[in-house]
Design a protein around this motif. Sequence first.
Motif, PDB file in Angstrom:
ATOM      1  N   VAL A  78     -46.790 -25.512 -45.713  1.00  0.00           N
ATOM      2  CA  VAL A  78     -45.851 -26.479 -45.177  1.00  0.00           C
ATOM      3  C   VAL A  78     -46.528 -27.324 -44.106  1.00  0.00           C
ATOM      4  N   GLY A  79     -46.158 -28.610 -44.089  1.00  0.00           N
ATOM      5  CA  GLY A  79     -46.596 -29.511 -43.030  1.00  0.00           C
ATOM      6  C   GLY A  79     -45.376 -29.926 -42.221  1.00  0.00           C
ATOM      7  N   VAL A  80     -45.499 -29.895 -40.902  1.00  0.00           N
ATOM      8  CA  VAL A  80     -44.378 -30.243 -40.045  1.00  0.00           C
ATOM      9  C   VAL A  80     -44.622 -31.625 -39.457  1.00  0.00           C
ATOM     10  N   MET A  81     -43.645 -32.515 -39.616  1.00  0.00           N
ATOM     11  CA  MET A  81     -43.798 -33.873 -39.084  1.00  0.00           C
ATOM     12  C   MET A  81     -42.842 -34.117 -37.941  1.00  0.00           C
ATOM     13  N   TYR A  82     -43.316 -34.885 -36.981  1.00  0.00           N
ATOM     14  CA  TYR A  82     -42.443 -35.301 -35.882  1.00  0.00           C
ATOM     15  C   TYR A  82     -42.768 -36.745 -35.522  1.00  0.00           C
ATOM     16  N   ALA A  83     -41.751 -37.599 -35.577  1.00  0.00           N
ATOM     17  CA  ALA A  83     -41.878 -39.001 -35.161  1.00  0.00           C
ATOM     18  C   ALA A  83     -43.114 -39.679 -35.758  1.00  0.00           C
ATOM     19  N   GLY A  84     -43.367 -39.406 -37.026  1.00  0.00           N
ATOM     20  CA  GLY A  84     -44.451 -40.083 -37.728  1.00  0.00           C
ATOM     21  C   GLY A  84     -45.792 -39.371 -37.676  1.00  0.00           C
ATOM     22  N   GLN A  85     -45.884 -38.340 -36.837  1.00  0.00           N
ATOM     23  CA  GLN A  85     -47.146 -37.603 -36.753  1.00  0.00           C
ATOM     24  C   GLN A  85     -47.020 -36.247 -37.441  1.00  0.00           C
ATOM     25  N   LEU A  86     -48.110 -35.822 -38.049  1.00  0.00           N
ATOM     26  CA  LEU A  86     -48.146 -34.486 -38.645  1.00  0.00           C
ATOM     27  C   LEU A  86     -48.656 -33.543 -37.553  1.00  0.00           C
ATOM     28  N   VAL A  87     -47.838 -32.581 -37.160  1.00  0.00           N
ATOM     29  CA  VAL A  87     -48.215 -31.782 -35.997  1.00  0.00           C
ATOM     30  C   VAL A  87     -48.771 -30.404 -36.356  1.00  0.00           C
ATOM     31  N   GLU A  88     -48.414 -29.909 -37.552  1.00  0.00           N
ATOM     32  CA  GLU A  88     -48.881 -28.574 -37.898  1.00  0.00           C
ATOM     33  C   GLU A  88     -48.860 -28.397 -39.410  1.00  0.00           C
ATOM     34  N   ILE A  89     -49.868 -27.687 -39.923  1.00  0.00           N
ATOM     35  CA  ILE A  89     -49.869 -27.295 -41.334  1.00  0.00           C
ATOM     36  C   ILE A  89     -50.214 -25.817 -41.377  1.00  0.00           C
ATOM     37  N   ALA A  90     -49.448 -25.040 -42.132  1.00  0.00           N
ATOM     38  CA  ALA A  90     -49.779 -23.621 -42.242  1.00  0.00           C
ATOM     39  C   ALA A  90     -49.138 -23.069 -43.497  1.00  0.00           C
ATOM     40  N   THR A  91     -49.489 -21.835 -43.828  1.00  0.00           N
ATOM     41  CA  THR A  91     -48.775 -21.170 -44.904  1.00  0.00           C
ATOM     42  C   THR A  91     -47.359 -20.899 -44.412  1.00  0.00           C
ATOM     43  N   VAL A  92     -46.446 -20.779 -45.358  1.00  0.00           N
ATOM     44  CA  VAL A  92     -45.056 -20.567 -44.978  1.00  0.00           C
ATOM     45  C   VAL A  92     -44.915 -19.294 -44.146  1.00  0.00           C
ATOM     46  N   ALA A  93     -45.622 -18.256 -44.537  1.00  0.00           N
ATOM     47  CA  ALA A  93     -45.527 -16.998 -43.794  1.00  0.00           C
ATOM     48  C   ALA A  93     -45.940 -17.201 -42.334  1.00  0.00           C
ATOM     49  N   GLU A  94     -47.008 -17.963 -42.130  1.00  0.00           N
ATOM     50  CA  GLU A  94     -47.504 -18.206 -40.778  1.00  0.00           C
ATOM     51  C   GLU A  94     -46.554 -19.040 -39.934  1.00  0.00           C
ATOM     52  N   ILE A  95     -46.039 -20.095 -40.540  1.00  0.00           N
ATOM     53  CA  ILE A  95     -45.151 -20.998 -39.799  1.00  0.00           C
ATOM     54  C   ILE A  95     -43.953 -20.246 -39.242  1.00  0.00           C
ATOM     55  N   PHE A  96     -43.382 -19.375 -40.061  1.00  0.00           N
ATOM     56  CA  PHE A  96     -42.185 -18.678 -39.595  1.00  0.00           C
ATOM     57  C   PHE A  96     -42.516 -17.504 -38.698  1.00  0.00           C
ATOM     58  N   ARG A  97     -43.671 -16.894 -38.927  1.00  0.00           N
ATOM     59  CA  ARG A  97     -44.014 -15.736 -38.100  1.00  0.00           C
ATOM     60  C   ARG A  97     -44.647 -16.175 -36.784  1.00  0.00           C
ATOM     61  N   ALA A  98     -45.550 -17.122 -36.858  1.00  0.00           N
ATOM     62  CA  ALA A  98     -46.278 -17.508 -35.656  1.00  0.00           C
ATOM     63  C   ALA A  98     -46.449 -19.019 -35.589  1.00  0.00           C
ATOM     64  N   PRO A  99     -45.361 -19.756 -35.363  1.00  0.00           N
ATOM     65  CA  PRO A  99     -45.493 -21.203 -35.231  1.00  0.00           C
ATOM     66  C   PRO A  99     -46.330 -21.508 -34.000  1.00  0.00           C
ATOM     67  N   ARG A 100     -47.210 -22.505 -34.092  1.00  0.00           N
ATOM     68  CA  ARG A 100     -48.097 -22.766 -32.971  1.00  0.00           C
ATOM     69  C   ARG A 100     -47.740 -24.028 -32.211  1.00  0.00           C
ATOM     70  N   HIS A 101     -47.306 -25.052 -32.922  1.00  0.00           N
ATOM     71  CA  HIS A 101     -46.992 -26.287 -32.211  1.00  0.00           C
ATOM     72  C   HIS A 101     -45.650 -26.151 -31.477  1.00  0.00           C
ATOM     73  N   PRO A 102     -45.566 -26.652 -30.249  1.00  0.00           N
ATOM     74  CA  PRO A 102     -44.315 -26.525 -29.492  1.00  0.00           C
ATOM     75  C   PRO A 102     -43.111 -27.103 -30.226  1.00  0.00           C
ATOM     76  N   TYR A 103     -43.329 -28.191 -31.014  1.00  0.00           N
ATOM     77  CA  TYR A 103     -42.195 -28.747 -31.743  1.00  0.00           C
ATOM     78  C   TYR A 103     -41.727 -27.783 -32.820  1.00  0.00           C
ATOM     79  N   THR A 104     -42.671 -27.217 -33.574  1.00  0.00           N
ATOM     80  CA  THR A 104     -42.298 -26.261 -34.621  1.00  0.00           C
ATOM     81  C   THR A 104     -41.548 -25.085 -34.004  1.00  0.00           C
ATOM     82  N   GLN A 105     -42.056 -24.631 -32.872  1.00  0.00           N
ATOM     83  CA  GLN A 105     -41.398 -23.514 -32.197  1.00  0.00           C
ATOM     84  C   GLN A 105     -39.962 -23.882 -31.811  1.00  0.00           C
ATOM     85  N   ALA A 106     -39.807 -25.079 -31.261  1.00  0.00           N
ATOM     86  CA  ALA A 106     -38.479 -25.502 -30.817  1.00  0.00           C
ATOM     87  C   ALA A 106     -37.527 -25.661 -32.000  1.00  0.00           C
ATOM     88  N   LEU A 107     -38.071 -26.203 -33.102  1.00  0.00           N
ATOM     89  CA  LEU A 107     -37.251 -26.422 -34.293  1.00  0.00           C
ATOM     90  C   LEU A 107     -36.735 -25.087 -34.839  1.00  0.00           C
TER      91      LEU A 107
END
Lengths: 287, 336, 348
Positions: free
Chosen positions: B225-254
Motif C-alpha cells: 500500500v502507498g499512503v498519499m497526503y495532499a499530493g505527496q506519497l508519504v509511505e509505502i509498505a506491505t499491508v502487514a507493516e502499515i497496520f502493525r508498524a506505521p512509520r509516517h506520522p500521517y499514517t499513524q494519525a489516520l
Amino acid sequence: MSVAIPNVPARTSRRQGILASRKGRVGFAILVALIAIAVFAPLIAPHDPNAIDASRILAGPDLAHPFGSDALGRDVLSRVIYAYRVSLGVAVGSTLLAFLFGVPLGMYAGYHGGWVDTLIMRPIDMVLALPALLLAVALIAIIGPGSDVALLAIAVIYLPILARVVRSSTLVVASQTYVEAARARGTPSRRIITRHVLPNAIGPAIVQATILMGFALQIEAALSFLGLGAQPPTSSLGVMLADGRDFLTQAPWIEIFPGVAIAITVLAFNFFGDGLRARLDPRGVTR
Amino acid sequence: MSDAILTLEHVDVGFATDDGTVSAVSDVSLSVASGEIFGLVGESGCGKTTLAMATMGLLPASATVSGSVRFQGRELVGLAPEDLRRLRGDRISMVFQDPMTSLDPAFSIGEQIAETITAHRNVQRGQARDRALALLADVGIPEPERRYGDAPHRLSGGMRQRVVIATALANEPALMLADEPTTALDVTIQSQILDLLRDLRQRLRTTIVLITHDLGVIAQLCDRVGVMYAGQLVEIATVAEIFRAPRHPYTQALLAALPTQHQEPGSLRVIPGRVPNLIDPPPGCRFASRCPYVMDECTIVPPLAHESADHLIACWLSEATRAAAHPAGAATGGAA
Amino acid sequence: MSGQVVVSDEVAPVQLGPPILEVAGLVKHFSTDRGLFGGGAKLHAVDGVDLQIFPGEVLAVVGESGSGKSTLARCILRLIDPTEGRIVFAGQDVLALKGRRLAGFRQQVQPVFQDPFSSIDPRWRVGTSVAEALDAFAIGTKAERRARVLDLLDRVGLDPSLVGRRPHELSGGQRQRVGIAAALAPSPRLIVADEPVSALDVSVQAQVLNLLADLQRDLRLAILFVAHDLAVVEHISHRVAVMYLGKIVETGPTEAVFRDPRHPYTKALLEAIPRPDPDRRMQESVLRGEIPSPIAPPSGCRFRTRCPVAIERCVTEEPEMTLFGEGHTAACHVARAELQKQDHQRRQ
C-alpha cells in the motif's frame, strides 16, 4: 468524464459578476446604450419624428438624415428612436408582467406538488399548447388592437414559459436536503419558499426572461406589422417595417434600420442572458 | 524492481485554475510489481484518483503532467492520444466507483463487453459474444445466456459492478486500475466484490492497483500500500507493516482516527488543522502544519527512502530519509 | 404479529425509565409510479417497526440500502407521514400534532443530515443557517439569538468569526459542524441523525464523532443515529437496532449485539465489515445473492432468501421477537429454537 480538482479550498476568489464574461460585458454595454436611447428619445432624436417634409420623400441617407427619409419625407432615424421607445417598452413590460405572475405560480406549483401542481399547471400547459401568435391574434381580436394590448398578449404567451422554468428549478431546489432540513427545523413553508426556494430557484427564470425580452421585440414587431399592435399616430418598429415594405426596392433604408435595431436588441439580450447564467449559478459551474 | 509492470518516477500533476495552478500530485515515485494488488490510500483530495487518471492519460486539458510513467517498459507520458487509447481497455483497464454511470444505459451488458473486445481485437462477432458470455460467468453473473441482453438498469448495483469488472477484464489486461470499486456498494455486497477481485487475481494473475479511502478494504485485499497526503506519497509498505508498524506520522494519525469499540466515545484521535491549500502549498512536507513532530527540516521535501527492503517512508524522522537526502560521505555542511 | 416479544423466563426486560420516543407498528408504503395501464406496485419501505429511545442514549439504526432506515428517520421527523402505526414523543401522539404543538415538537426533535454539501443553503451565511430554528420559533430577542449563535459555533468547535461566511468557503467537516450547531440551536431533546458522518473523510469523521459524543454526554441528548458503517456504530452507540427490508431483525445493547449476534443477518453483516486489520482477513463472504426488492419482499422471514441457516418454517411463518438477554432481542426461528433447547437442558 469529470475529474475532481483536489483541494482548491472554497472558490473564494472566483471572479464574480456578469461582467466576468466577455459576452456578458458586450450585452450589458449595448443594453445600457439602447435603454438610454429609449429613455432619452426626445433629447437624442435630431428631428421631429412626425414632421412631414415633402422635399425629402424617399430621400436617401445624408449627413442631416443619416438613416434617410420615408414615404412622407419623415426622418427615419428619429422615427426609429421613437418607435424603439414604444417597442422596448412593450417588450420589457410584457416580460415583467409575465415574470410577476408566472414565477409565483410556478414556484407554488413546484413546491407543493400534488393537486396544487395539477390545478395550476394544467391550464398553463393548455395555453402553452396553443400557437403563440395565434393566441395573441385571438386576444387582440377580442380586446382590440393597441400597443398595450400587444403587451398583454405577449405577457400571456410568456407566462406559461416562465412558470414552467420556475417550476422545474423549484422541483430541484425543493428536493435539496437544506429544504428538508428547514421543514424539520420547524421553518414555516411560506418562509421556506421566500428564503430558501426563491433565491435558489429564480436564477434560470431571470436568464430566460432576459432572453425572452429580446424576442418580445420580435413578437411586437410581428403584431404591429400585421396591424394588430401600436396604432397610428404611435409608431413602433413593427409599424415601420409594415410602412416600408412597399418601398423595399426604392428606399431600402426605411426597412433596414428598424430591422437592424431589432436584431441588435435580440442579440444584446441573449448575450446579457448568457452572462447572467454564469453569474447566477451559485457554484459557477457553467461553461 | 525487475518485474515491475508499472513504474512512476517523479510524477507531478498540476491543474490550471482561475486562481493559480493546483499542485494535485507532487513528485510521486512508485512501482507496482507484476501480479500484486497495490493499494493507494488517502483522504479526498489527496491526489490518488488524479494519479490514476494521469497514468491512464485521462486527465482534462487543464492538467499538466510531468515525470515518467512506464508501463511494461513503455513510456506513457507524452504518448500520442491514439496510442494511449489503444492501450486503455486493452493492456490497462479501469473500474470506477459508480457502476451505473460507467455502463452505457442504451446497450445491453453483453454488447458492452463484446464491444470492448471488438474495439481492440480483430475477432468475429460470434467469438466476441462467446468471450463476453464466458466473462459474465467468470465474474459470477448467474445465467449469463439469459442476462446477456439485459440493460444495465435491470441489474442491482453489485451485479452492475460485476459487469464493469467483466468489461475491464475483457481483453485480459496486464493491469487493472480500480478506483473505489466497492465504495458505492452495501457492505454485504462489497464483501462479495472483494471476494471476486481476490479470486480473479488468483486465477488470472492480473495486477491490480486499488484506489480507496477505506483502510479496511486495503487491509482485506492488498499486498502493498502507498499512503498519499495532499499530493505527496508519504509511505509505502506491505499491508502487514502499515497496520502493525506505521512509520509516517500521517499514517499513524489516520489509523488512530478509525473508530473502534475500545475507545470511549468522544476520545477518537483527531488530526488538528486542515489540508493545506494546494495552490502554492507550503514548501517541504505538506503534512508539517498538522504534524506533532514537526521540526525545522520539514520545510524541505523529504525524499521517499527505503527503511527496509519493502518499507519506504518520506519523513525527516526516518534515518533512511536523512541518509537518502545526504548520501554517504557528503557531510551536512558540505554543500554550503 | 411483529410487535410481540416472547420472553424466555430466564431473563427479565431491563428497566430504563419511560422512553422519550416510542415508535409502534410503524408502516410506510410508497406506491411506485403507476404504469400506463394502472396497477402501481407497493414498496414496503418500513413494515412494522417498534422501537424506543430513552433519554440521553444513542440508539443506532443500521442496515443496508432498502432496509428502510432513512424512511424510518424521516417518519420520526414528520417529514413524511407513515401509512400506519404510532409515534409517541414525551407522551404526545406525534402524528396527530398540528400547528403550535407540531412546532413545539419540531423544536425538541432536530435533524442532522448526511451530506454537508446539500444540507445547508448555499446562499445563506453560517450565522443565518445556525439561527434558522431560532428565527422560525422567534426564540429570544435578536441580540440574544446572535449571542446564542456565536455560543453554538464555539460549542461545535468552529471559530465564531466564521459567522458571516458562506458555505462554499467552508470544508466538509466545517459544514457538518454548522449543521450540528443548527440542530442544537433550539435546545432539542432528541437528534435524528441520518448518516451524519458517512460523507466525511476518516480524520474529519473522527472529529465529528467526538463532537457528537461530547454533546450527547454534556447535554444529555438522545440521538437516533442512522448509519450503515458498523465500526462507527460500535464506537458511538449504546444500543443498536439492525434493520433488513423494512423490519428490525435484532436489537439490543451495542456490546451484546456485536459480541453475541443472534440473527444470521447481523452475524453476516458483522463478518462483512472490512476490518482494518490484515491479520483478520475475512473468509469467503457468507451471504450469497442480492438484497431482494422491497416491492416484493419474501414471505415469512424476509432474510430467508439469503440466510445460510434457513429452515422450512422460515418460508411460511414470520419469526417473532425473542428475548436473548437484557434488552437483546432478535427475530429468528432458528436462534429461538436453539435458545429454547438451551433453556430446556438447563431446567433438567
